[in-house]
Design a protein around this motif. Structure first.
Motif, PDB file in Angstrom:
ATOM      1  N   GLY A  24       3.445   3.447  -2.951  1.00 29.60           N
ATOM      2  CA  GLY A  24       2.347   3.829  -3.817  1.00 29.60           C
ATOM      3  C   GLY A  24       1.203   4.441  -3.031  1.00 29.60           C
ATOM      4  N   SER A  63       1.032  14.177  -5.202  1.00 32.83           N
ATOM      5  CA  SER A  63       0.849  13.627  -6.545  1.00 32.83           C
ATOM      6  C   SER A  63       1.365  14.601  -7.594  1.00 32.83           C
ATOM      7  CB  SER A  63      -0.649  13.351  -6.774  1.00 32.83           C
ATOM      8  OG  SER A  63      -0.844  12.361  -7.756  1.00 32.83           O
ATOM      9  N   GLY A  93       1.978   9.884  -5.569  1.00 35.06           N
ATOM     10  CA  GLY A  93       1.019   9.560  -6.624  1.00 35.06           C
ATOM     11  C   GLY A  93       1.404  10.237  -7.921  1.00 35.06           C
ATOM     12  N   ALA A 140       2.269   1.600 -10.504  1.00 35.74           N
ATOM     13  CA  ALA A 140       1.742   1.456  -9.143  1.00 35.74           C
ATOM     14  C   ALA A 140       1.444   2.797  -8.495  1.00 35.74           C
ATOM     15  CB  ALA A 140       2.727   0.670  -8.282  1.00 35.74           C
ATOM     16  N   HIS A 141       1.995   3.893  -9.023  1.00 35.44           N
ATOM     17  CA  HIS A 141       1.768   5.223  -8.453  1.00 35.44           C
ATOM     18  C   HIS A 141       0.610   5.968  -9.122  1.00 35.44           C
ATOM     19  CE1 HIS A 141       5.504   5.297  -6.017  1.00 35.44           C
ATOM     20  NE2 HIS A 141       5.943   4.490  -6.962  1.00 35.44           N
TER      21      HIS A 141
END
Length: 303
Positions: A180, A189, A215, A229-230
């Motif tokens: 994460g 991300s 992300g 969690a990401h």
């Protein structure tokens, strides 16, 4: 309320959380897991308790052993998912109130503690008077320098107890194992613009090859592409990496609230006027997946 206890898994996070302490309040840090002695010795706290045996993320196993190490006052944690889980256990088990998304703690003229946090998409600030007794605070401190300290350092022999929880992974796949973004120095991300869950594998591979964390925007998480969690943003992790590469992320205020402290931002988006471009140091106006595939070919060719 005479003391504030910071719970963290590393000295860098503890230092950041100590930055929101009200003036004149005694401070204690409880560090979970083994720590570097040099980092611990410079924390700007009155006392530091290192608990190398308290590892893992199961709040029901950590909580009973952790509770005796806490002072009777404010308990401050970061806003990442493991800290949220632990805060939930502390609130439920110790019957404590919770305040979240706090960026600063201060004192009212009568000595009461006040918590300041953003509301209404960050356009306004809410100053909330905390109850007189102990409380749990989930903090989102602004990054900044912190003075060095000379705390009293002690070690605890506490270890996790048996858990009352049964943990069942949602899918057990590679997405669950991916690192994460919390605390990462480089983050790749992804957002809605990458197209769908089938596209995420290329970004996971890109993160692996570059040593980055993976992300995601809220839209990607809500769509089930990656676990919570990401998630980066107002309702996810607040990050401050050296490099943040946003693929297919438009940059809504809820997302940028969690990554605006990044050192360098690269935005890959078909729309060069997307809101993320206002934060970006470099904007690549192109299809995110095509850019990611080109980077993968280059990285894999060069080994």
């Amino acid at each position: 309320m005479h003391e504030m206890t910071v719970i963290a898994r590393d000295a860098a996070t503890a230092r950041s959380l100590l930055g929101i302490a009200p003036s004149g309040m005694a401070t204690r840090v409880v560090l979970l897991g083994e720590q570097d002695a040099d980092d611990v010795g410079g924390l700007p706290a009155d006392r530091v308790v290192v608990a190398p045996g308290l590892t893992g993320h199961d709040p029901a196993a950590l909580g009973p052993s952790l509770a005796p190490l806490l002072a009777a006052g404010l308990i401050v944690l970061d806003s990442g998912q493991p800290a949220r889980d632990l805060a939930g256990w502390l609130c439920a088990s110790l019957d404590l109130p919770l305040v979240w998304a706090v960026e600063r703690l201060g004192r009212a003229p009568d000595g009461a503690i006040e918590a300041e946090r953003p509301v209404l998409d960050g356009g306004h600030r809410l100053v909330q008077r905390l109850p007189a007794g102990p409380a749990v605070v989930l903090a989102r401190p602004e990054p900044g320098p912190a003075p060095a300290g000379r705390p009293v350092v002690e070690r605890s022999a506490a270890v996790p107890g048996p858990s009352a929880l049964t943990v069942r992974p949602l899918d057990g796949g590679a997405a669950e194992r991916a690192r994460g973004p919390a605390g990462a120095r480089t983050i790749v991300s992804v957002g809605r613009g990458v197209g769908g869950p089938d596209a995420v594998a290329r970004y996971r591979r890109l993160a692996e090859l570059t040593g980055a964390a993976l992300g995601a925007s809220r839209a990607a998480v809500d769509g089930g592409w990656l676990p919570f969690a990401h998630q980066v943003g107002q309702t996810g992790a607040t990050v401050a990496p050296d490099l943040y590469v946003a693929f297919g992320i438009s940059g809504a205020v809820q997302h940028t609230a969690g990554m605006r402290a990044s050192g360098r931002v690269v935005a890959v988006n078909t729309d060069p006027d997307a809101p993320i471009a206002r934060l970006a140091d470099l904007v690549i106006a192109a299809d995110a997946n095509e850019v990611a595939d080109a980077l993968l070919r280059r990285l894999e060719r060069e080994g």
